[in-house]
Design an enzyme around this catalytic site. Structure first.
Site, mmCIF file in Angstrom:
data_model
loop_
_atom_site.group_PDB
_atom_site.id
_atom_site.type_symbol
_atom_site.label_atom_id
_atom_site.label_comp_id
_atom_site.label_asym_id
_atom_site.label_seq_id
_atom_site.Cartn_x
_atom_site.Cartn_y
_atom_site.Cartn_z
ATOM 1 N N GLU A 1 0.872 -1.300 -0.154
ATOM 2 C CA GLU A 1 -0.033 -0.062 -0.140
ATOM 3 C C GLU A 1 1.044 1.215 0.006
ATOM 4 O O GLU A 1 1.775 1.365 0.858
ATOM 5 C CB GLU A 1 -0.972 0.079 1.189
ATOM 6 C CG GLU A 1 -1.483 -1.104 1.508
ATOM 7 C CD GLU A 1 -2.424 -1.252 2.900
ATOM 8 O OE1 GLU A 1 -2.331 -0.132 3.681
ATOM 9 O OE2 GLU A 1 -3.299 -2.209 3.030
ATOM 10 N N LYS B 1 2.204 4.723 1.341
ATOM 11 C CA LYS B 1 2.302 5.176 2.613
ATOM 12 C C LYS B 1 1.759 6.571 2.595
ATOM 13 O O LYS B 1 2.642 7.446 2.309
ATOM 14 C CB LYS B 1 3.451 4.813 3.410
ATOM 15 C CG LYS B 1 3.342 5.299 4.892
ATOM 16 C CD LYS B 1 4.704 4.764 5.615
ATOM 17 C CE LYS B 1 4.778 4.951 6.990
ATOM 18 N NZ LYS B 1 4.290 6.407 7.245
ATOM 19 N N ASP C 1 1.100 10.285 3.590
ATOM 20 C CA ASP C 1 1.873 11.140 4.637
ATOM 21 C C ASP C 1 0.940 12.192 5.218
ATOM 22 O O ASP C 1 0.742 13.275 4.717
ATOM 23 C CB ASP C 1 3.072 11.878 3.935
ATOM 24 C CG ASP C 1 4.085 12.450 5.023
ATOM 25 O OD1 ASP C 1 3.627 12.103 6.111
ATOM 26 O OD2 ASP C 1 4.718 13.143 4.603
ATOM 27 N N TYR D 1 -7.398 2.281 5.512
ATOM 28 C CA TYR D 1 -6.436 1.082 5.176
ATOM 29 C C TYR D 1 -6.580 0.054 6.453
ATOM 30 O O TYR D 1 -5.795 -0.902 6.154
ATOM 31 C CB TYR D 1 -5.050 1.470 5.027
ATOM 32 C CG TYR D 1 -4.562 2.539 5.676
ATOM 33 C CD1 TYR D 1 -4.169 2.160 7.128
ATOM 34 C CD2 TYR D 1 -4.227 3.952 5.520
ATOM 35 C CE1 TYR D 1 -3.388 2.848 8.010
ATOM 36 C CE2 TYR D 1 -3.799 4.869 6.258
ATOM 37 C CZ TYR D 1 -3.225 4.363 7.770
ATOM 38 O OH TYR D 1 -2.487 5.192 8.607
ATOM 39 N N LYS E 1 10.517 2.946 3.549
ATOM 40 C CA LYS E 1 10.425 4.440 3.312
ATOM 41 C C LYS E 1 11.295 4.540 2.053
ATOM 42 O O LYS E 1 12.214 3.928 1.714
ATOM 43 C CB LYS E 1 11.215 5.035 4.590
ATOM 44 C CG LYS E 1 10.310 4.951 6.028
ATOM 45 C CD LYS E 1 8.992 5.641 5.720
ATOM 46 C CE LYS E 1 8.652 6.166 6.978
ATOM 47 N NZ LYS E 1 9.197 6.785 7.879
ATOM 48 N N CYS F 1 19.709 44.011 13.775
ATOM 49 C CA CYS F 1 18.787 43.821 12.696
ATOM 50 C C CYS F 1 18.913 44.279 11.607
ATOM 51 O O CYS F 1 19.034 45.398 11.445
ATOM 52 C CB CYS F 1 17.402 44.228 13.378
ATOM 53 S SG CYS F 1 15.891 44.091 12.276
ATOM 54 N N CYS G 1 15.891 46.998 10.674
ATOM 55 C CA CYS G 1 15.774 48.218 11.363
ATOM 56 C C CYS G 1 17.172 48.607 12.108
ATOM 57 O O CYS G 1 17.258 49.567 12.812
ATOM 58 C CB CYS G 1 14.673 48.136 12.465
ATOM 59 S SG CYS G 1 15.129 47.176 13.915
ATOM 60 N N CYS H 1 15.821 40.369 17.233
ATOM 61 C CA CYS H 1 16.048 41.896 17.082
ATOM 62 C C CYS H 1 15.220 42.485 18.298
ATOM 63 O O CYS H 1 14.241 42.087 18.564
ATOM 64 C CB CYS H 1 15.237 42.384 15.878
ATOM 65 S SG CYS H 1 14.748 44.088 15.889
ATOM 66 N N CYS I 1 10.835 48.289 14.794
ATOM 67 C CA CYS I 1 11.167 47.387 13.986
ATOM 68 C C CYS I 1 10.080 47.131 12.901
ATOM 69 O O CYS I 1 9.155 46.591 13.143
ATOM 70 C CB CYS I 1 11.901 46.324 14.140
ATOM 71 S SG CYS I 1 12.428 45.036 12.934
HETATM 72 C C1 9MJ Z 1 -0.328 4.869 5.715
HETATM 73 N N1 9MJ Z 1 0.013 5.656 6.283
HETATM 74 O O1 9MJ Z 1 -0.661 4.907 4.606
HETATM 75 C C2 9MJ Z 1 -0.847 1.825 7.462
HETATM 76 N N2 9MJ Z 1 -0.525 3.407 5.960
HETATM 77 O O2 9MJ Z 1 -1.471 -0.142 8.987
HETATM 78 C C3 9MJ Z 1 -1.220 2.410 5.553
HETATM 79 N N3 9MJ Z 1 -0.448 3.060 7.404
HETATM 80 C C4 9MJ Z 1 -0.825 1.106 8.875
HETATM 81 N N4 9MJ Z 1 -1.349 1.311 6.426
HETATM 82 C C5 9MJ Z 1 -1.334 -0.402 10.379
HETATM 83 N N5 9MJ Z 1 -1.428 2.237 4.047
HETATM 84 C C6 9MJ Z 1 -0.734 0.465 10.840
HETATM 85 C C7 9MJ Z 1 -0.474 1.665 10.094
#
Ligand code: 9MJ
Length: 716
Positions: A130, A132, A134, A242, A330, A435, A438, A453, A459
């Site tokens: 899957e 990930k 953010d 998910y 990652k 600064c 100013c 400053c 300022c």
């Molecule tokens: C994210 N952040 O997309 C999990 N996650 O599954 C996906 N995080 C996750 N799965 C179990 N696709 C703990 C975290």
């Protein structure tokens, strides 16, 4: 990365005492990052740098298990919930995932699983891969198909109740669809924002001079965790489901089956998710997603692999804080080398001076980078204060070839210097002590990474914010002259310094374009404004001192100073004397010793006040102001009122007055305001939505009254 070029000592060579020292430093640093990331939505390091710190801490603990304490960051996830939202205990903890950074670590992950499950040499456990996302993890509790509670992850065990906010997100169904709905289920996933929505929102925020977010993740977190749900509703938040927490009956027996069910139930499931049949398949998916990353429309920071069979997930279970059946692979931070052409200093609204790297433009991960934050002067020197971003021990010089990194976030970082390429003529960078805006002197407090400053009142970089503070509720509190009007008057050059507020009428009488002809004004409102300003020509000393906006001098310290000096003349002459005696080494004057001796005023406050008066133009701005106003002794609380001497707690969402107004009115009447209810509390004033404090009041037998009752009490 935070500690890259100068390789830290190998953990196998650390003595126990060195390891203990480093363990403590890392734990503190990680905690500070957690707080900035989870509670302030303002991280200062990339995920990769953060992960490196965590990995090192884990490695130290693996070698010296006796260093593991219950509050080590390895034993908790993230940070405890921020204040302001009710706490929610997750029925099943929301744990985090272990990380892999290389193909080998992914292969090891699969091997571990095969060993654990005792699979044959040719048996591969099917794995769901899957992207990930953010964003910000959420847990959504459904009972009989209805959404009853939504909570952030918090520390993994206790999160924040954001139910009302989450109900405004279109991707989150209020009612689950279809058959096969478990009686109780906690659905989990990620709240995120599309990159284009984030950019549009930031543009709007910048135009309104409101918070500008560093990246889509912070923007999503900041938008979700709003006390005012209408703000969340106006933000383009999205959600991918998910995983799950508590689930009274499981509608499927595989991860991919569960994802299909989630989709039928009304959730959005990421369309790129793929079922893989070999390690090669898994890595192919990782590379394909890596290539598509920039064009996905939303930020991802890796790929998550999960064992598909749920019975196997159950058997695999957890190790410390992460599931054994899943791992996050990652992406490496994207890096490039370029030349540092110059260092500019930006001055923020509170006087903080931030160095910015001007770089030879270079493409990093598909984006042209020409500026990068350098955080503070220690960062340029290559060293770091506790909790501040650290580099590699090598100082940065203009002309250096440097490594630049973008990692998920939008703000690029300069991570290291390539010393071999340093030109002979490159000189150490000298951080300015004035600064650049100013010219006021700039100081760095002990233990602080930031230089500031000191020209608080003069300022231009700070002026508008200072003026807004000057007229705020606990300072001059002028009716009809709030933040919006100050901004307008400042933009038009009508109010640039505090004294300008009090000369506005005089100047207006001579002006060709009168205030009454401005849009949104008229004869009456201008007359009211001038009357409100006149009403504040007499001001209590403590309010005036607070209004000056001296660093560390909040309402409480302003009162201490006002009580001690009694009059503005005494205060000004003592501070001018102390300022004249100020040297790099310290301050030997009697005036300084006297200031420092006031109970509750320590070195930090004393130094800040003296620095303010050491800047002659601040003193001039104050003197100009004093020619227009009269300063009264500190306001005396009414000793004869019905609430004099009582301790009062305000709770719930107050509708008749703001919290600051409530506090000011109570104190004027001689009452003390407290933030929590105990047996010492005399009175609780409750607005709508009051919660735990009401229960506490009941427990301690404290009287509870409404806002109207309170008004009657203080007006009577
Ligand atoms: C994210 N952040 O997309 C999990 N996650 O599954 C996906 N995080 C996750 N799965 C179990 N696709 C703990 C975290």
């Amino acid at each position: 990365m935070a500690s890259k070029a100068k390789t830290p000592p190998d953990i196998s060579s650390l003595t126990r005492s060195k390891a203990a020292v480093e363990h403590k430093r890392l734990a503190l640093e990680i905690e500070a990052h957690n707080e900035r990331y989870y509670q302030k939505d303002a991280p200062t390091v990339s995920d990769a740098a953060y992960d490196a710190l965590r990995k090192r801490l884990e490695a130290i603990e693996a070698r010296f298990p006796e260093l593991v304490t219950s509050n080590s960051p390895t034993q908790t996830v993230g940070a405890s919930p921020a204040r302001g939202f009710a706490k929610v205990q997750h029925a099943v903890p929301m744990l985090s995932l272990g990380n892999a950074f290389s193909d080998e670590e992914v292969a090891e992950f699969v091997e571990r699983i095969r060993r654990f499950l005792k699979l044959g040499a040719d048996e591969f456990p099917a794995i769901v891969a899957e992207p990930k996302i953010d964003g910000l993890s959420l847990s959504l509790r459904y009972e009989n198909g209805e959404l009853v509670r939504a909570a952030t992850r918090g520390d993994g065990f206790i999160g924040e109740d954001v139910t009302a906010n989450v109900r405004t997100i279109k991707d989150v169904p209020n009612t689950l669809k279809g058959r096969n709905i478990p009686a109780a289920c906690e659905m989990r996933g990620e709240v995120y924002m599309l990159k284009r929505d984030f950019l549009a929102l930031n543009k709007k925020q910048a135009e309104a001079e409101d918070t500008v977010f560093a990246n889509p993740r912070n923007s999503a977190a900041g938008s979700l965790r709003q006390k005012d749900v209408a703000i969340t509703a106006s933000r383009p938040l999205k959600f991918f489901a998910y995983t799950w927490g508590e689930m009274s009956e499981r509608p499927a027996d595989t991860q991919h089956g569960m994802l299909a069910w989630m989709e039928k139930a009304g959730f959005t499931v990421n369309p790129l998710i793929t079922l893989c049949k070999s390690v090669e398949d898994v890595l192919k998916f990782y590379r394909k997603i890596g290539e598509e990353r920039a064009s996905l429309g939303y930020d991802i920071d890796g790929v998550v692999y999960k064992v598909d069979r749920l019975d196997w997930q159950d058997r695999l279970g957890f190790v410390s804080r992460s599931p054994r059946w899943a791992i996050a692979h990652k992406f490496a931070a994207e890096q490039a080398t370029t030349v540092l052409n110059g260092i500019d200093i930006q001055v923020g609204r509170t006087g903080a001076m931030t160095p910015v790297a001007r770089l030879e433009p270079v493409t990093v991960g598909g984006v042209v980078v020409q500026n990068a934050t350098l955080h503070n002067e220690d960062y340029i020197r290559g060293i770091g204060n506790d909790g501040q971003p650290i580099r590699d021990g090598v100082d940065l010089r203009v002309g250096d070839t440097v490594v630049v990194q973008r990692a998920g976030d939008v703000i690029p970082q300069v991570v290291s210097v390539i010393l071999d390429k340093r030109p002979k003529s490159a000189k150490p960078y000298k951080f300015p002590d004035k600064c650049p805006i100013c010219g006021s002197h700039a100081v760095r407090e002990e233990g602080e990474a930031v230089r500031r400053c000191t020209g608080a009142l003069i300022c231009p970089a700070q002026a508008v914010e200072r003026l807004k503070h000057f007229v705020s509720r606990l300072a001059f509190d002028i009716d009809g002259l709030g933040e919006k009007q100050i901004q307008e008057f400042y933009d038009d050059g009508l109010i640039m310094h505090p004294v300008d507020i009090f000369t506005l009428e005089k100047r207006d009488s001579r002006a060709a374009k009168k205030l009454r002809d401005r849009e949104g004004y008229g004869e009456v409102s201008v007359r009211n404004l001038f009357a409100a300003i006149d009403a504040r020509r007499k001001i209590e000393l403590n309010r005036l001192i607070f209004a000056l906006g001296i660093r560390h001098v909040g309402e409480g310290n302003a009162k201490l100073l006002a009580r001690h000096y009694g009059s503005i003349e005494n205060f000004r002459s003592a501070m001018t004397e102390a300022a004249a005696a100020q040297t790099e080494e310290g301050n030997g004057s009697e005036a300084y010793a006297d200031l420092n001796n006031i109970g509750g005023v320590g070195d930090i406050v004393a130094d800040a006040v003296v620095e303010f008066f050491a800047e002659k133009r601040n003193v001039k701005a104050l003197n100009d102001l004093l020619s227009e106003i009269e300063v009264l002794p500190m306001e005396q609380a009414r000793r004869d009122s019905a609430v004099a001497g009582k301790t009062v707690v305000f709770t719930g969402s107050l509708e008749k007055f703001t919290r600051d107004e409530a506090k000011a009115s109570a104190e004027r009447m001689g009452a003390k305001v407290s933030g929590s209810v105990s047996k010492k509390t005399d009175l609780v004033v409750a607005g709508p939505g009051a919660g735990s404090k009401l229960k506490d009041a009941e427990k301690h037998g404290v009287k509870v009254i409404s806002e109207d009752d309170w008004l009657k009490l203080i007006e009577g």
